[in-house]
Design a protein around this motif. Structure first.
Motif, PDB file in Angstrom:
ATOM      1  N   GLU A 232      20.057-103.217 -27.798  1.00  0.00           N
ATOM      2  CA  GLU A 232      18.795-103.929 -27.902  1.00  0.00           C
ATOM      3  C   GLU A 232      18.656-104.987 -26.816  1.00  0.00           C
ATOM      4  O   GLU A 232      17.606-105.118 -26.179  1.00  0.00           O
ATOM      5  N   ASP A 233      19.718-105.749 -26.597  1.00  0.00           N
ATOM      6  CA  ASP A 233      19.664-106.798 -25.573  1.00  0.00           C
ATOM      7  C   ASP A 233      19.505-106.185 -24.183  1.00  0.00           C
ATOM      8  O   ASP A 233      18.745-106.689 -23.348  1.00  0.00           O
ATOM      9  N   LEU A 234      20.223-105.099 -23.917  1.00  0.00           N
ATOM     10  CA  LEU A 234      20.095-104.425 -22.638  1.00  0.00           C
ATOM     11  C   LEU A 234      18.677-103.866 -22.450  1.00  0.00           C
ATOM     12  O   LEU A 234      18.083-103.989 -21.372  1.00  0.00           O
ATOM     13  N   ALA A 235      18.125-103.270 -23.505  1.00  0.00           N
ATOM     14  CA  ALA A 235      16.780-102.704 -23.418  1.00  0.00           C
ATOM     15  C   ALA A 235      15.750-103.789 -23.134  1.00  0.00           C
ATOM     16  O   ALA A 235      14.827-103.596 -22.316  1.00  0.00           O
ATOM     17  N   THR A 236      15.888-104.928 -23.775  1.00  0.00           N
ATOM     18  CA  THR A 236      14.956-106.043 -23.542  1.00  0.00           C
ATOM     19  C   THR A 236      15.042-106.510 -22.093  1.00  0.00           C
ATOM     20  O   THR A 236      14.013-106.781 -21.449  1.00  0.00           O
ATOM     21  N   ALA A 237      16.267-106.605 -21.566  1.00  0.00           N
ATOM     22  CA  ALA A 237      16.445-107.044 -20.176  1.00  0.00           C
ATOM     23  C   ALA A 237      15.865-106.023 -19.203  1.00  0.00           C
ATOM     24  O   ALA A 237      15.208-106.387 -18.217  1.00  0.00           O
ATOM     25  N   ILE A 238      16.092-104.735 -19.450  1.00  0.00           N
ATOM     26  CA  ILE A 238      15.559-103.695 -18.561  1.00  0.00           C
ATOM     27  C   ILE A 238      14.032-103.742 -18.555  1.00  0.00           C
ATOM     28  O   ILE A 238      13.386-103.611 -17.501  1.00  0.00           O
TER      29      ILE A 238
END
Length: 387
Positions: A339-345
């Motif tokens: 989730e955190d990676l997806a938000t950053a991307i």
């Protein structure tokens, strides 16, 4: 430490020199370059394997090596002047040293004629040059701290590092985070381990992009397909982010790749490039909308600097060496959280954010040039009173 002359000799092992393609080889070549920039008299310690592809030796050669290593005696290096420079040559040094350590649990002793000097071992090799100041680079403590992320035998590697630490004049590593891990893991005095981050020569790419890729319209991940690179989780996050840019994964199959490849196959918009020539890879790094490097463990993270030197925005892992190297100039995310990676991307759709990351990255990259590395190395030599 050994007494030094006014203009001491310097030597570097030639095991990984002239073998581009890995972070360790890139570091070794940068160290060699930095020593020359400092005006050091640099000699290479070599054997016939140097400069050749690494292949498994024939069975007969392996038996001969074990028989040779069974005799615990110093080996003599012979000086040779070649067109490429002065060489300290020995027979089968690097493989023999590994077998010697397996048999005796000690470092293979080398001896050389002439005044002693300073030798840089670019990797934890079980070798020591008698009478010289022996400085070993230990890139990280990942095999001991995260054995599930490394194919290196953790018990043997720990024994090897203990043997090296007991005989080394100094250990250097590539980041403060790696230094802290090494000191804590080995229990060695902190003043015997120094962080000396490497540098890279910024290269302007002169190769075209592979067909189908458009500058600024793809996201790029580089590195071998192995557990440490966190690619399966990255793919999940990229898909969840719903960004309209394809994800290119450039790198060969690595350790345990068979467990990861199913998550990379048949995914719409995902482009896998197992082999990319270096000039083309540099062009891809320079042309990507952003470099995605959510690794689970690193001692340094060379792709971060390669991207920043090219003016490419970077998304990397929060914490540890990657956050240290990024120095506030990259977008950070929890590498364990899809989730955190997806938000950053998803944030990489913002042109304002990309402009800020490009500018900050270029500023940060100036700390990691070859000249900056040479200055750090010179300061280290002065602290060790060998320059």
């Amino acid at each position: 430490m050994a007494a030094q002359t006014q203009n001491p000799r310097f030597a570097i092992d030639g095991r990984m020199l002239d073998r581009p393609g890995t972070g360790v080889a890139t570091y070794a070549m940068a160290l060699d370059d930095a020593l020359h920039r400092l005006g050091r008299r640099v000699e290479r310690i070599v054997d016939p394997s140097c400069g050749r592809p690494m292949r498994r030796a024939p069975i007969a050669d392996r038996w001969l090596r074990w028989a040779d290593a069974a005799i615990d005696r110093p080996r003599i290096l012979k000086a040779r002047q070649t067109e490429a420079g002065r060489r300290l040559w020995g027979r089968d040094l690097f493989r023999l040293a590994q077998v010697h350590f397996d048999l005796h649990g000690t470092l293979l002793e080398l001896r050389s004629n002439g005044d002693p000097g300073v030798v840089h071992w670019t990797y934890p090799l079980p070798i020591r040059l008698d009478g010289w100041v022996n400085v070993y680079t230990v890139h990280d403590a990942i095999p001991m701290l995260h054995p599930e992320l490394s194919q290196i035998d953790a018990l043997r590697h720990r024994a090897l590092l203990d043997a090296i630490a007991a005989r080394a004049d100094h250990l250097i590593t590539v980041s403060d985070a790696a230094r802290d891990d090494i000191v804590a893991t080995l229990g060695c005095p902190s003043d015997r381990v120094s962080a000396c981050p490497p540098g890279l020569e910024g290269v302007k790419p002169d190769a075209p992009l592979p067909p189908g890729l458009e500058a600024g319209r793809f996201l790029l991940a580089v590195g071998s397909v192995e557990p440490r690179k966190n690619l399966a989780r990255l793919v999940q996050a990229w898909r969840r982010s719903c960004v309209p840019y394809p994800l290119v994964i450039a790198g060969p199959d690595g350790w345990r790749a068979s467990e990861i490849l199913p998550a990379l196959e048949g995914v719409p918009g995902l482009i896998r490039m197992p082999y990319v020539e270096r000039p083309v890879l540099l062009a891809m790094i320079a042309s990507a909308r952003a470099l995605l490097f959510p690794t689970l463990a690193e001692g340094f993270g060379l792709p971060i600097i390669e991207a920043m030197q090219a003016g490419t925005p970077v998304l990397t892992s929060r914490g540890g060496a990657t956050e240290e190297v990024a120095g506030g100039a990259a977008l950070l995310a929890d590498p364990h959280s899809v989730e955190d990676l997806a938000t950053a991307i998803a944030r990489l759709e913002s042109e304002t954010l990309l402009d800020r990351l490009r500018s900050a990255g270029l500023d940060r990259a100036r700390h990691f040039t070859l000249n900056a590395f040479a200055a750090r190395l010179d300061a280290l030599h002065r602290r060790l009173e060998v320059a």
